[in-house]
Design a protein around this motif. Sequence first.
Motif, PDB file in Angstrom:
ATOM      1  N   MET A   1      -5.348  13.020  -5.042  1.00 35.09           N
ATOM      2  CA  MET A   1      -6.763  12.730  -4.911  1.00 35.09           C
ATOM      3  C   MET A   1      -6.971  11.221  -5.025  1.00 35.09           C
ATOM      4  O   MET A   1      -6.434  10.584  -5.910  1.00 35.09           O
ATOM      5  N   ARG A   3      -9.999   8.637  -5.431  1.00 33.57           N
ATOM      6  CA  ARG A   3     -11.433   8.642  -5.735  1.00 33.57           C
ATOM      7  C   ARG A   3     -11.916   7.249  -6.128  1.00 33.57           C
ATOM      8  O   ARG A   3     -11.413   6.653  -7.080  1.00 33.57           O
ATOM      9  N   PHE A  15       1.855   9.915   1.452  1.00 30.11           N
ATOM     10  CA  PHE A  15       1.488  11.287   1.091  1.00 30.11           C
ATOM     11  C   PHE A  15       0.238  11.270   0.216  1.00 30.11           C
ATOM     12  O   PHE A  15       0.311  11.518  -0.989  1.00 30.11           O
ATOM     13  N   PRO A  16      -0.933  10.978   0.792  1.00 29.27           N
ATOM     14  CA  PRO A  16      -2.148  10.838  -0.018  1.00 29.27           C
ATOM     15  C   PRO A  16      -2.514  12.097  -0.804  1.00 29.27           C
ATOM     16  O   PRO A  16      -3.163  12.003  -1.845  1.00 29.27           O
ATOM     17  N   GLU A  17      -2.077  13.260  -0.339  1.00 28.80           N
ATOM     18  CA  GLU A  17      -2.369  14.497  -1.067  1.00 28.80           C
ATOM     19  C   GLU A  17      -1.516  14.638  -2.329  1.00 28.80           C
ATOM     20  O   GLU A  17      -1.776  15.504  -3.168  1.00 28.80           O
ATOM     21  N   LEU A  18      -0.528  13.762  -2.514  1.00 29.52           N
ATOM     22  CA  LEU A  18       0.377  13.853  -3.669  1.00 29.52           C
ATOM     23  C   LEU A  18       0.210  12.705  -4.653  1.00 29.52           C
ATOM     24  O   LEU A  18       1.097  12.434  -5.454  1.00 29.52           O
ATOM     25  N   ASN A  20      -2.680  10.542  -7.405  1.00 27.13           N
ATOM     26  CA  ASN A  20      -3.949  10.550  -8.135  1.00 27.13           C
ATOM     27  C   ASN A  20      -4.333   9.102  -8.390  1.00 27.13           C
ATOM     28  O   ASN A  20      -3.716   8.424  -9.219  1.00 27.13           O
ATOM     29  N   PRO A  34       4.743   8.982  -3.470  1.00 30.84           N
ATOM     30  CA  PRO A  34       4.214  10.278  -3.894  1.00 30.84           C
ATOM     31  C   PRO A  34       4.336  10.482  -5.401  1.00 30.84           C
ATOM     32  O   PRO A  34       5.206   9.894  -6.044  1.00 30.84           O
TER      33      PRO A  34
END
Length: 69
Positions: A1, A3, A15-18, A20, A34
């Motif tokens: 994430m 934000r 790997f932006p989904e991996l 924070n 990642p």
Amino acid sequence: MIRKCKLGKNVKIPFPELVNLYECEIGDNSFIGPFVEIQKGSVIGRRCRIQSFSFICEGVKIGDDVFIG
């Protein structure tokens, strides 16, 4: 994430989904691997490389041309 982050030009996050990333700043031409977490108020300089599984806690400031592994 990812934000509320300020990302410089050409920041690579393969790997932006991996990752924070929370309310941090990342300088131009930096790389974020990642499974990295960078917390609120942290600043990563230009041309930095933050390798996989690294943790940067709140308020840390990292200069330019730094490798974190």
